[in-house]
Design a protein around this motif. Structure first.
Motif, PDB file in Angstrom:
ATOM      1  N   GLY A 138      43.136  26.630  37.030  1.00  0.00           N
ATOM      2  CA  GLY A 138      44.332  26.477  37.846  1.00  0.00           C
ATOM      3  C   GLY A 138      44.743  25.037  38.089  1.00  0.00           C
ATOM      4  N   GLU A 139      43.855  24.081  37.905  1.00  0.00           N
ATOM      5  CA  GLU A 139      44.187  22.686  38.159  1.00  0.00           C
ATOM      6  C   GLU A 139      45.226  22.195  37.153  1.00  0.00           C
ATOM      7  OE1 GLU A 139      40.663  20.419  38.110  1.00  0.00           O
ATOM      8  OE2 GLU A 139      39.744  21.427  39.816  1.00  0.00           O
ATOM      9  N   MET A 151      45.864  33.186  40.395  1.00  0.00           N
ATOM     10  CA  MET A 151      44.998  33.900  41.311  1.00  0.00           C
ATOM     11  C   MET A 151      44.044  32.948  41.994  1.00  0.00           C
ATOM     12  SD  MET A 151      41.599  35.975  41.152  1.00  0.00           S
ATOM     13  CE  MET A 151      41.033  34.475  40.526  1.00  0.00           C
ATOM     14  N   GLY A 152      43.690  33.272  43.249  1.00  0.00           N
ATOM     15  CA  GLY A 152      42.703  32.473  43.955  1.00  0.00           C
ATOM     16  C   GLY A 152      42.489  33.000  45.355  1.00  0.00           C
ATOM     17  N   GLY A 153      41.557  32.366  46.052  1.00  0.00           N
ATOM     18  CA  GLY A 153      41.294  32.718  47.437  1.00  0.00           C
ATOM     19  C   GLY A 153      42.109  31.843  48.376  1.00  0.00           C
ATOM     20  N   THR A 154      41.937  32.052  49.655  1.00  0.00           N
ATOM     21  CA  THR A 154      42.666  31.270  50.646  1.00  0.00           C
ATOM     22  C   THR A 154      41.811  30.149  51.223  1.00  0.00           C
ATOM     23  OG1 THR A 154      41.992  32.856  52.354  1.00  0.00           O
ATOM     24  CG2 THR A 154      44.135  33.186  51.314  1.00  0.00           C
ATOM     25  N   LYS A 166      44.468  28.009  44.102  1.00  0.00           N
ATOM     26  CA  LYS A 166      44.632  28.490  42.730  1.00  0.00           C
ATOM     27  C   LYS A 166      43.407  28.150  41.871  1.00  0.00           C
ATOM     28  CE  LYS A 166      48.551  27.502  40.951  1.00  0.00           C
ATOM     29  NZ  LYS A 166      49.644  26.779  40.243  1.00  0.00           N
ATOM     30  N   GLU A 167      42.873  29.148  41.200  1.00  0.00           N
ATOM     31  CA  GLU A 167      41.706  28.964  40.348  1.00  0.00           C
ATOM     32  C   GLU A 167      42.033  29.121  38.868  1.00  0.00           C
ATOM     33  OE1 GLU A 167      38.314  31.186  41.673  1.00  0.00           O
ATOM     34  OE2 GLU A 167      38.928  31.042  43.767  1.00  0.00           O
TER      35      GLU A 167
END
Length: 212
Positions: A128-129, A100-103, A140-141
Protein backbone atom coordinates in the motif's frame (compact mmCIF):
# COMPACT_ATOMS: atom_id res chain seq x y z
CA UNK A 1 29.04 -48.43 -86.82
CA UNK A 2 25.54 -47.71 -85.60
CA UNK A 3 25.15 -44.32 -83.96
CA UNK A 4 23.78 -44.36 -80.42
CA UNK A 5 20.29 -43.09 -79.80
CA UNK A 6 20.51 -39.68 -77.97
CA UNK A 7 17.49 -40.54 -75.81
CA UNK A 8 19.52 -43.22 -74.08
CA UNK A 9 21.79 -40.57 -72.52
CA UNK A 10 19.16 -38.00 -71.41
CA UNK A 11 19.99 -35.60 -74.24
CA UNK A 12 17.50 -32.91 -75.29
CA UNK A 13 14.42 -34.37 -76.80
CA UNK A 14 14.35 -37.38 -74.48
CA UNK A 15 11.27 -37.95 -72.35
CA UNK A 16 11.09 -38.35 -68.53
CA UNK A 17 8.03 -40.43 -67.81
CA UNK A 18 5.20 -38.43 -69.34
CA UNK A 19 7.00 -35.04 -69.08
CA UNK A 20 9.52 -33.36 -71.26
CA UNK A 21 12.31 -31.24 -69.68
CA UNK A 22 10.39 -28.09 -70.61
CA UNK A 23 7.32 -29.34 -68.79
CA UNK A 24 9.35 -30.45 -65.75
CA UNK A 25 10.93 -27.00 -65.22
CA UNK A 26 7.69 -25.02 -65.55
CA UNK A 27 6.66 -23.23 -62.31
CA UNK A 28 3.15 -22.89 -61.00
CA UNK A 29 2.02 -19.36 -59.89
CA UNK A 30 -1.06 -17.71 -58.38
CA UNK A 31 -3.23 -15.74 -60.73
CA UNK A 32 -4.29 -12.20 -59.94
CA UNK A 33 -7.87 -13.35 -59.39
CA UNK A 34 -6.76 -15.90 -56.79
CA UNK A 35 -4.73 -13.29 -54.91
CA UNK A 36 -7.66 -10.87 -54.88
CA UNK A 37 -10.03 -13.58 -53.60
CA UNK A 38 -7.67 -14.43 -50.72
CA UNK A 39 -7.43 -10.76 -49.74
CA UNK A 40 -11.21 -10.40 -49.80
CA UNK A 41 -11.57 -13.45 -47.54
CA UNK A 42 -9.05 -12.02 -45.09
CA UNK A 43 -10.95 -8.72 -44.92
CA UNK A 44 -14.27 -10.52 -44.35
CA UNK A 45 -12.89 -12.77 -41.60
CA UNK A 46 -11.22 -9.80 -39.88
CA UNK A 47 -14.46 -7.81 -39.99
CA UNK A 48 -16.38 -10.67 -38.42
CA UNK A 49 -13.86 -11.43 -35.67
CA UNK A 50 -12.95 -7.90 -34.52
CA UNK A 51 -16.27 -7.10 -32.78
CA UNK A 52 -16.11 -10.44 -30.99
CA UNK A 53 -12.53 -9.89 -29.88
CA UNK A 54 -13.36 -6.35 -28.79
CA UNK A 55 -16.31 -7.57 -26.73
CA UNK A 56 -14.15 -10.24 -25.15
CA UNK A 57 -11.52 -7.66 -24.19
CA UNK A 58 -14.06 -5.37 -22.56
CA UNK A 59 -15.69 -8.31 -20.79
CA UNK A 60 -12.29 -9.28 -19.42
CA UNK A 61 -12.09 -5.93 -17.59
CA UNK A 62 -15.28 -6.72 -15.74
CA UNK A 63 -14.03 -10.22 -14.90
CA UNK A 64 -10.70 -8.82 -13.71
CA UNK A 65 -12.46 -6.31 -11.47
CA UNK A 66 -14.80 -8.94 -10.05
CA UNK A 67 -11.84 -11.20 -9.22
CA UNK A 68 -9.97 -8.32 -7.58
CA UNK A 69 -12.91 -7.39 -5.33
CA UNK A 70 -13.56 -11.03 -4.44
CA UNK A 71 -9.92 -11.71 -3.56
CA UNK A 72 -9.36 -8.62 -1.46
CA UNK A 73 -12.57 -9.16 0.53
CA UNK A 74 -11.55 -12.74 1.26
CA UNK A 75 -8.16 -11.53 2.40
CA UNK A 76 -9.69 -8.81 4.58
CA UNK A 77 -11.99 -11.31 6.26
CA UNK A 78 -9.08 -13.69 6.92
CA UNK A 79 -6.92 -10.91 8.36
CA UNK A 80 -9.76 -9.64 10.56
CA UNK A 81 -10.21 -13.10 12.10
CA UNK A 82 -6.48 -13.76 12.47
CA UNK A 83 -5.59 -10.34 13.92
CA UNK A 84 -8.82 -10.02 15.90
CA UNK A 85 -9.35 -6.48 14.65
CA UNK A 86 -11.64 -4.77 12.16
CA UNK A 87 -10.28 -4.59 8.60
CA UNK A 88 -11.67 -2.26 5.97
CA UNK A 89 -11.81 -2.63 2.18
CA UNK A 90 -12.20 0.64 0.27
CA UNK A 91 -12.78 1.58 -3.36
CA UNK A 92 -11.93 5.13 -4.40
CA UNK A 93 -14.66 6.49 -6.66
CA UNK A 94 -12.30 8.91 -8.41
CA UNK A 95 -9.18 6.81 -9.01
CA UNK A 96 -10.71 3.30 -8.95
CA UNK A 97 -8.05 2.25 -6.48
CA UNK A 98 -9.03 -0.75 -4.38
CA UNK A 99 -7.19 -1.10 -1.08
CA UNK A 100 -7.39 -2.74 2.32
CA UNK A 101 -6.09 -2.20 5.83
CA UNK A 102 -6.85 -1.78 9.49
CA UNK A 103 -7.60 1.40 11.40
CA UNK A 104 -4.48 1.17 13.56
CA UNK A 105 -0.76 0.95 12.86
CA UNK A 106 -0.64 -2.65 14.10
CA UNK A 107 0.34 -5.12 11.40
CA UNK A 108 1.31 -8.74 11.41
CA UNK A 109 5.04 -9.32 11.37
CA UNK A 110 7.48 -12.10 10.86
CA UNK A 111 7.24 -14.90 8.34
CA UNK A 112 3.45 -14.94 8.17
CA UNK A 113 3.28 -11.26 7.22
CA UNK A 114 5.93 -11.67 4.53
CA UNK A 115 4.14 -14.69 3.11
CA UNK A 116 0.88 -12.74 2.86
CA UNK A 117 2.60 -9.96 0.91
CA UNK A 118 4.16 -12.44 -1.51
CA UNK A 119 0.81 -14.08 -2.19
CA UNK A 120 -0.86 -10.72 -2.77
CA UNK A 121 1.83 -9.62 -5.22
CA UNK A 122 1.33 -12.79 -7.25
CA UNK A 123 -2.39 -11.97 -7.37
CA UNK A 124 -1.70 -8.50 -8.74
CA UNK A 125 -1.73 -6.49 -5.51
CA UNK A 126 1.15 -4.38 -4.29
CA UNK A 127 2.23 -2.90 -0.98
CA UNK A 128 0.00 0.00 0.00
CA UNK A 129 2.91 2.42 0.42
CA UNK A 130 3.44 4.92 -2.37
CA UNK A 131 -0.21 5.24 -3.27
CA UNK A 132 -1.29 8.88 -3.46
CA UNK A 133 -5.05 8.69 -2.98
CA UNK A 134 -6.79 9.64 0.27
CA UNK A 135 -7.34 6.69 2.59
CA UNK A 136 -9.55 8.22 5.27
CA UNK A 137 -8.71 6.48 8.56
CA UNK A 138 -7.50 3.27 6.91
CA UNK A 139 -3.92 2.14 7.43
CA UNK A 140 -3.52 1.03 3.82
CA UNK A 141 -1.52 -2.20 3.49
CA UNK A 142 -2.19 -3.44 -0.04
CA UNK A 143 -3.82 -1.87 -3.07
CA UNK A 144 -4.55 -2.40 -6.74
CA UNK A 145 -6.09 -0.24 -9.47
CA UNK A 146 -9.11 -1.62 -11.32
CA UNK A 147 -9.01 -1.46 -15.16
CA UNK A 148 -9.77 1.79 -16.97
CA UNK A 149 -13.03 2.30 -18.83
CA UNK A 150 -15.35 1.16 -16.03
CA UNK A 151 -17.84 3.16 -13.97
CA UNK A 152 -19.71 2.52 -10.73
CA UNK A 153 -23.33 2.12 -11.77
CA UNK A 154 -24.66 1.36 -8.31
CA UNK A 155 -23.44 0.89 -4.75
CA UNK A 156 -25.70 0.04 -1.84
CA UNK A 157 -25.05 -0.67 1.84
CA UNK A 158 -26.19 0.35 5.31
CA UNK A 159 -24.35 3.65 5.60
CA UNK A 160 -22.61 4.88 8.74
CA UNK A 161 -21.35 8.26 9.90
CA UNK A 162 -17.87 7.45 8.56
CA UNK A 163 -19.34 6.61 5.15
CA UNK A 164 -20.90 10.08 5.01
CA UNK A 165 -17.61 11.67 6.02
CA UNK A 166 -15.63 10.13 3.15
CA UNK A 167 -17.88 10.46 0.11
CA UNK A 168 -15.12 9.52 -2.35
CA UNK A 169 -14.58 6.14 -0.65
CA UNK A 170 -16.81 3.07 -0.70
CA UNK A 171 -16.06 1.37 2.63
CA UNK A 172 -16.72 -2.23 3.66
CA UNK A 173 -15.76 -3.40 7.15
CA UNK A 174 -14.83 -6.96 8.13
CA UNK A 175 -15.04 -7.93 11.79
CA UNK A 176 -13.05 -10.40 13.97
CA UNK A 177 -16.06 -12.72 14.27
CA UNK A 178 -15.93 -13.40 10.50
CA UNK A 179 -18.93 -11.25 9.63
CA UNK A 180 -18.91 -8.09 7.52
CA UNK A 181 -21.06 -5.24 6.30
CA UNK A 182 -23.49 -6.18 3.55
CA UNK A 183 -22.97 -4.38 0.26
CA UNK A 184 -23.94 -4.55 -3.38
CA UNK A 185 -21.68 -3.11 -6.09
CA UNK A 186 -22.42 -2.89 -9.81
CA UNK A 187 -19.68 -1.97 -12.30
CA UNK A 188 -20.37 -1.09 -15.94
CA UNK A 189 -18.23 -0.72 -19.06
CA UNK A 190 -18.62 1.66 -22.00
CA UNK A 191 -20.81 -0.84 -23.91
CA UNK A 192 -23.39 -1.11 -21.16
CA UNK A 193 -22.29 -4.54 -19.96
CA UNK A 194 -21.83 -4.88 -16.23
CA UNK A 195 -21.13 -7.12 -13.28
CA UNK A 196 -23.15 -7.12 -10.06
CA UNK A 197 -21.31 -8.13 -6.86
CA UNK A 198 -23.07 -8.87 -3.57
CA UNK A 199 -21.68 -10.24 -0.31
CA UNK A 200 -23.32 -12.30 2.42
CA UNK A 201 -22.63 -10.46 5.71
CA UNK A 202 -22.64 -13.68 7.76
CA UNK A 203 -20.47 -16.02 5.70
CA UNK A 204 -18.52 -13.39 3.73
CA UNK A 205 -19.28 -15.27 0.51
CA UNK A 206 -19.52 -13.08 -2.56
CA UNK A 207 -21.72 -13.73 -5.58
CA UNK A 208 -21.27 -12.16 -9.01
CA UNK A 209 -23.69 -11.81 -11.91
CA UNK A 210 -22.90 -10.39 -15.33
CA UNK A 211 -25.54 -8.09 -16.76
CA UNK A 212 -26.23 -6.46 -20.14
Amino acid sequence: MKKPDPSQFGIAGATFGNRTPATATRREAFTLIEVVMVMVLIVIITGISMPYLGGTLKGSKLKTSARAVRRITRYARSMAIMREETMTVALNRDTFELFMGGTSAAQTGGADGELDQDVLKRLGYVDGEGSSSSTGTIDKEVHVFLPDGLTIKDFDKNRTTEDDEYEHLLLIRFYPNGQCEWFKLELEDTKGSGVLLEIDPISGKMTSEFTQ
